[in-house]
Scaffold this motif. Structure first.
Motif: not given
Length: 706
Positions: A451-460, A470-477
């Motif tokens: 899918x064109x993503x880096x091998x290492x995933x990121x949780x932000x 306050x706006x808190x976001x928990x996201x992943x790619x």
């Protein structure tokens, strides 16, 4: 300690706070060094210091099980510190120390939540720690060498054969408060702090941990330590700030060649000179270390520097720890003061009276209550760094168990919110991060690369302040939400409230927040039981927040949490609709204005609208929204308020403005929660000056429901 002793609450609170802080530091160091695959000398020394401090404080509090656990961990890093060559392969160390850290946290939580405390059996972990130490020991000879120099034994040749005091050295005799108990351990912990900042040449008593008579000796003669630092005055400040230190005297200062005395605590406690003489420590009675200079035994005489030391002691209280319950009580009192102020100033009996002096005093009172509120709120505000940093551990453990390569990226951790809200966020954040790791991140690296993503995933994990919240976001790619699969699962579980074809993509994504919903077919350690996401949403809503989901299939998922900066007091604009009063948060109001009927635009799809500075905004009639009969339906007779949140805007139509008012937020009764009032656009209520109830509008949900 089967029962926590009464009167020790403040000491226990301090112990729990300090231990939790040290354990968090330990986790941070372990996570960082594991990522770098190396320990620096500073890392090893810091871990050793953490273990040593926890051991000493646990012993002081009588928690023998925790003392022993910390002692074993300390021994482990003592071996590593003394023989750096053993660090060639210590991968097993991380799991072992993380396990020890988890046991500590669980035991501390048990102490915190239980009046009757029974020590936990740590036999298995202690045995594993011993095995770890044995693996690090190269031979029986090195093991014997380590045993002959136990951890914390500072009886070095240099100390046993102290030479004359060189230039720059200072000898100080320290006295602890009467009846504080365990003076030997208090001296031991203070000595460790001094060692971190100075070169310690000698101290007496020498065997603080092993000598059963050390406590009596310190009570009778004080604890003497000789040191040299870049700035000896800084060490004196450190001594002054130590817990349970009553005073100290400078027995010898080679840099100044003079004697100084500081016993400020005695001076404060005993103004009578005869009582001072009676309680003053007998400095001449002290038996010096056999090999130390006779200067150690020189009697100290008061000098002008006593006042200087007293000033140091007075300054050590610039920062204090306060029980949160006291802050809660202060917070509630401020709320009641504001309500009472409103009732006095807005009293209907005062209408029409010309009371200039009263109004002037009322304005001054409002100014003072505003300042009081701001001060109390600022005291309660803490950064989100604490709960955010804890998520590093969650990501680390899950990527090890699930075999997924991922990293946690943290942004905006300095954003501050109310302490109560921070405490309630720990569990929701943990569950959302686990959800991202388990459901979101792909199992196959190849799938990511395709899918064109880096091998290492990121949780932000990020936070930002916006419009009083306050706006808190928990996201992943990761792989995102498969809406087709979610819809099929919801249909099979009988969760659909209308035909499947009528659901929008956004509505389907929100289904994962429904009770009992799970897309996992197999129950695992982390998910699949159908509980959790709805609980997360409920916990966030309990602290006045909202949770929404956004996802793009194949490219990741984002959980958005919106929470107020504080739960209790807001600045509001009160408006009236017939006999009902609503309070709208000032932070969301952009403009209020009167309009002519000719300015209203009627759209066949979006209804009534108005043009403001080249932009069209929809109009929401509050009397229609909340089904309130009102005589004012003509726009020229009422007023419009342009409100905005999250880049979404709407104009609210009300009968009239009452005015700006501080609003003490009161939650709705629990039995009303079944009606999901918050989703309809109401966040709570408040008591007005005349004793009536005003409803507080939740602008974000009101716009969302429009």
């Amino acid at each position: 300690m089967s029962k926590l002793e009464s009167g020790m609450e403040s000491m226990i609170d301090m112990y729990l706070f300090e231990s939790n802080t040290l354990l968090e530091q330990l986790d941070e160091i372990l996570l960082r060094t594991e990522e770098a695959q190396t320990f620096t000398d500073d890392d090893i020394n810091e871990i050793f210091r953490i273990m040593h401090t926890i051991k000493g404080s646990s012993a002081m509090m009588g928690f023998d099980d925790l003392q022993l656990l910390a002692h074993k961990g300390e021994e482990l890093f003592f071996i590593i510190r003394e023989a750096p060559g053993k660090l060639e392969d210590v991968s097993f160390i991380y799991d072992l120390v993380f396990r020890m850290s988890d046991l500590f946290k669980a035991e501390i939580e048990l102490i915190q939540n239980s009046d009757e405390y029974t020590a936990t059996d740590f036999s298995d972990t202690l045995a594993d720690l011993d095995k770890g130490a044995a693996m690090l020991t190269e031979s029986e000879h090195s093991a014997a060498a380590a045993a002959s120099h136990p951890v914390g034994d500072y009886n070095t040749v240099e100390q046993q054969n102290a030479e004359y005091l060189g230039e720059g050295f200072m000898t100080v005799r320290i006295f602890f408060q009467e009846g504080c108990k365990m003076e030997n351990l208090r001296s031991f912990m203070l000595l460790n702090k001094i060692r971190e900042e100075a070169d310690v040449k000698d101290f007496n008593p020498v065997d603080l941990e092993g000598d059963p008579n050390a406590c009596d000796a310190i009570v009778e003669n004080g604890f003497t330590v000789t040191f040299k630092a870049d700035d000896n005055d800084e060490i004196l400040k450190l001594i002054e700030s130590a817990i349970n230190v009553e005073g100290y005297e400078i027995v010898h200062d080679s840099s100044a060649d003079k004697q100084e005395v500081s016993d400020d605590a005695h001076d404060d406690a005993h103004d009578d000179h005869d009582k001072d003489a009676e309680h003053a420590p007998d400095t001449t009675a002290k038996t010096p270390h056999p090999d130390s200079s006779s200067a150690l035994a020189a009697p100290a005489t008061p000098t002008a520097n006593t006042n200087q030391a007293a000033a140091h002691l007075a300054g050590k209280q610039s920062i204090i720890s306060v029980n949160l319950a006291k802050l809660d009580q202060l917070h509630d009192i401020v709320g009641e003061i504001i309500t009472t102020e409103s009732m006095v100033i807005s009293n209907p009996e005062l209408e029409g009276l010309k009371l200039e002096s009263f109004l002037k005093s009322a304005r001054e009172l409002k100014k003072l209550t505003d300042e009081l509120q701001d001060t109390v709120m600022s005291i309660r505000m803490v950064p989100l760094a604490g709960p955010f940093q804890k998520m590093n551990r969650i990501v680390r453990d899950m990527k090890m168990k699930l075999g997924k390569d991922a990293e946690l990226k943290i942004e905006g951790e300095s954003t501050e919110v109310d302490k109560t809200i921070v405490d309630s966020l720990n569990d929701p954040l943990m569950h959302l991060v686990r959800n991202c790791m388990d459901h979101g991140i792909e199992t196959s690296v190849e799938e990511r690369i395709e899918r064109g993503k880096p091998a290492k995933a990121t949780v932000t994990l990020s936070a930002v302040s916006s419009s009083g919240e306050v706006v808190i976001t928990v996201s992943d790619d990761g792989k995102g939400i498969d809406t087709e699969k979610v819809l099929r699962k919801a249909e099979s579980n009988g969760l659909l409230m209308k035909p499947a074809s009528e659901y929008t993509e956004r509505e389907i994504q929100q289904m994962i927040l429904m009770p009992g919903f799970s897309t996992n077919d197999v129950v695992t350690e982390f998910s699949g039981r159908g509980v959790g996401m709805d609980v997360v949403r409920d916990n966030i809503e309990k602290c006045g927040g909202t949770l929404t989901v956004e996802s793009k299939h194949g490219f990741g998922t984002t959980f958005n949490i919106k929470i107020p900066l504080t739960l209790a007091i807001i600045q509001g604009m009160e408006v009236k609709v017939h006999d009902t009063v609503f309070a709208i948060p000032i932070s969301t109001i952009r403009q209020s204005f009167k309009v002519q009927n000719s300015e209203i635009i009627k759209d066949t799809q979006r209804g009534e609208m108005i043009m403001i500075r080249g932009e069209c905004y929809p109009i929401m009639r509050l009397h229609e929204k909340f089904a309130i009969p009102s005589d004012i339906t003509d726009f020229e007779d009422g007023i419009l308020l342009l409100v905005e949140t999250d880049a979404k805007s709407v104009c609210l139509f009300a009968d009239k403005l009452i005015g700006e008012q501080q609003v003490v937020v009161k939650p709705f009764p629990a039995y009303l929660s079944r009606y999901n009032i918050k989703a309809a656009g109401l966040s709570g209520c408040t008591i007005m000056g005349d004793g009536s109830i005003s409803l507080i509008i939740d602008v974000a949900n009101l716009i969302e429901a429009y």
